[in-house]
Design an enzyme around this catalytic site. Structure first.
Site, PDB file in Angstrom:
ATOM      1  CB  CYS A  81      75.171   5.972  55.568  1.00  0.00           C
ATOM      2  SG  CYS A  81      74.760   6.434  53.868  1.00  0.00           S
ATOM      3  CG  HIS A 196      70.720   4.123  56.223  1.00  0.00           C
ATOM      4  ND1 HIS A 196      71.101   5.218  56.972  1.00  0.00           N
ATOM      5  CD2 HIS A 196      71.094   4.383  54.963  1.00  0.00           C
ATOM      6  CE1 HIS A 196      71.671   6.105  56.176  1.00  0.00           C
ATOM      7  NE2 HIS A 196      71.682   5.628  54.951  1.00  0.00           N
ATOM      8  CD  GLU A 198      69.991   4.112  60.595  1.00  0.00           C
ATOM      9  OE1 GLU A 198      70.673   3.173  61.050  1.00  0.00           O
ATOM     10  OE2 GLU A 198      70.419   4.915  59.743  1.00  0.00           O
TER      11      GLU A 198
END
Lengths: 222, 292
Positions: A81, A196, A198
């Site tokens: 990001c 992202h 995650e």
């Protein structure tokens, strides 16, 4: 086992990055210390927030040169990001700002790339796909996207995106409203993504897992 | 071109339980929130929203255990709200693993909290919740404490102010429609969504997948939150099993009776309805053991 530094420069919550590393079986720790960073085998630069604040924060911790040194050493490095945007040479976010400068190019606001009646930030899921004529890109080298299918959905939150000068480093493209932009880059030991992983469910975790394989093999992305 | 619309299950929490009310009142116990959250994660939820529905009334109630656990096994964005009053409250919830926080009561009492929180944690972390009730004069007013307290603040004005102060998104709940299954308040959603440049999450009222299509097409919602329609869909599914749930109103869960207006639906059914109406959304194959 390879040791991974998650770089903490007080820009955002590292919780989910830590959980994803844990899930991928990485031996990670969180640090703001340049010596600890340089002693690691791999590093992650996460981050949410404003570009200029982030650069100020990296400078405060005296991390800019160590990050350049770390990347120059050839060890695996990941930007996520804002951590991807910071690797560019400059940003136009609220005035012109200099970045870490690993890649030549700028960080531009969606609305300056194409004016349209749409909402910024982009918040939500979107597809990633390889640039035209580069279908084998994710599979040819040692890409963290090795097991990801073109078109897979990832989670994004951003108003700005990277525009690298060297188009050869573009690893994925994404289209938001009518703007097609670079959503990840890969060059030698550096992989960086605007999305992202995650926060992108099982497929996102697969990117971490593949990255863990690369790190633990002591290898490079390509 | 368009963008992908997010479908977000909303989990209202009271103590250890997932609950659901009507107009944010008359809470019935539905079960263990962990089970619901996991089920939604594995079946294509784009995010999850947790709201501690009694925290504002009885001061802080610990949602932290539920969030900490969820954040370890659910890898999609988690928004947490209910009773967050200070920067420290927000910090604590983020430390438990929330990705975003939603604030309502505290923000209306002290709008400066939005600005402070946005500067500290980033705009994308701050969701401002607006609980709207339509008054006799046709105007919408913002309420706090789960639709109980009138603030005198007009919704449209407040939404613009919240954006200006740095909110990253607006969670817009129609208290009038909430839990009824009579459809979203499209007029309300459209009014706010067109007036702000940040995403608006429509909440309150869907009884069937078509209601979700309507609030996206006509109401211009950027995302939708849904509760009853999904919760009842899960409860009546084969995969749901009744366990011990402790105290509370267990009538619903024992009888498995839904309201006439609510057609229990799955995330897959909702996303299919969207796709049929040419609305883009993330397609997700149901993955058993999604995180594995």
């Amino acid at each position: 086992m390879a040791k991974v530094a998650i770089i903490d420069y007080e820009m955002g919550n590292l919780f989910s990055v830590e959980r994803a590393c844990e899930h991928a079986g990485l031996d990670y720790f969180v640090t703001s210390d340049k010596k600890a960073l340089l002693a690691c085998d791999a590093a992650i630069l996460p981050g949410v927030g404003a570009f200029c604040d982030a650069m100020a924060s990296l400078n405060k911790f005296d991390l800019v040169s160590p990050i350049r040194e770390f990347i120059a050493s050839g060890k695996p490095f990941v930007g996520i990001c804002l951590g991807m945007q910071l690797l560019m040479s400059e940003s136009e976010e609220f005035g012109a700002h200099e970045g870490i400068g690993i890649f030549k190019g700028g960080v531009k606001k969606f609305t300056t790339l194409k004016n349209g009646n749409y909402k910024v930030p982009q918040v939500g899921w979107n597809s990633i796909y390889p640039p035209e004529g580069a279908n084998g890109l994710w599979h040819g080298g040692n890409s963290p996207l090795k097991n990801i299918s073109p078109g897979e959905y990832m989670y994004f939150v951003h108003s700005f995106c990277c525009v690298p000068d060297d188009k050869a480093i573009i690893h994925t493209l994404t289209k938001y409203e009518d703007v097609e932009y670079c959503s990840s880059v890969s060059a030698c030991n550096v992989f960086a993504c605007q999305y992202h992983p995650e926060k992108s469910g099982a497929r996102g975790l697969e990117i971490y897992r593949q990255w863990a394989n690369i790190i633990n093999a002591g290898g490079q992305n390509e | 071109m368009a963008k992908n619309i997010r479908i977000i299950p909303r989990l209202d929490i009271k103590g250890p339980n997932l609950v659901k009310g009507i107009h944010l009142e008359g809470l019935r116990v539905l079960g263990n929130p962990e089970k619901f959250a996991r089920f939604y994660y594995e079946n294509g939820a784009d995010e999850l929203i947790y709201i501690d529905v009694v925290a504002s009334l009885y001061n802080r109630n610990s949602l932290h255990d539920i969030i900490s656990k969820a954040a370890r096994e659910i890898f999609i964005p988690l928004t947490v709200g209910g009773g967050l009053r200070t920067i420290d409250d927000i910090k604590e919830v983020l430390r438990c693993g929330a990705d975003k926080v939603s604030i309502n009561t505290a923000a209306i009492k002290n709008p400066g909290l939005i600005k402070e929180a946005a500067l500290k944690f980033g705009s994308s972390t701050i969701v401002v919740t607006i609980e709207a009730i339509k008054s006799g004069d046709g105007r919408y007013y913002a309420y706090t404490d789960n639709g109980r307290e009138h603030t005198g603040v007009e919704v449209l004005e407040w939404a613009k102010k919240a954006e200006e102060l740095g909110a990253g998104e607006i969670l817009l709940t129609s208290v009038d429609r909430e839990g009824t299954g009579s459809g979203y308040d499209i007029q309300l959603v459209k009014m706010v969504s067109q007036a702000v440049a940040i995403p608006v999450i429509a909440s309150g009222g869907p009884g069937k997948p078509e209601d979700i299509v309507d609030v996206i097409k006509e109401g211009r919602a950027d995302a939708v939150a849904a509760a009853s329609i999904l919760h009842y869909g899960y409860v009546v599914s084969d995969e749901f099993s009744i366990e011990k749930h402790g105290e509370g109103n267990l009538e619903f869960i024992k009888n498995r009776k839904t309201f006439g207006l609510i057609k229990p639906s799955s995330l897959g059914e909702i996303k299919s309805a969207l796709t049929c109406s040419s609305i883009m959304c993330r397609q997700c194959v149901a993955a058993k053991g999604g995180a594995a």
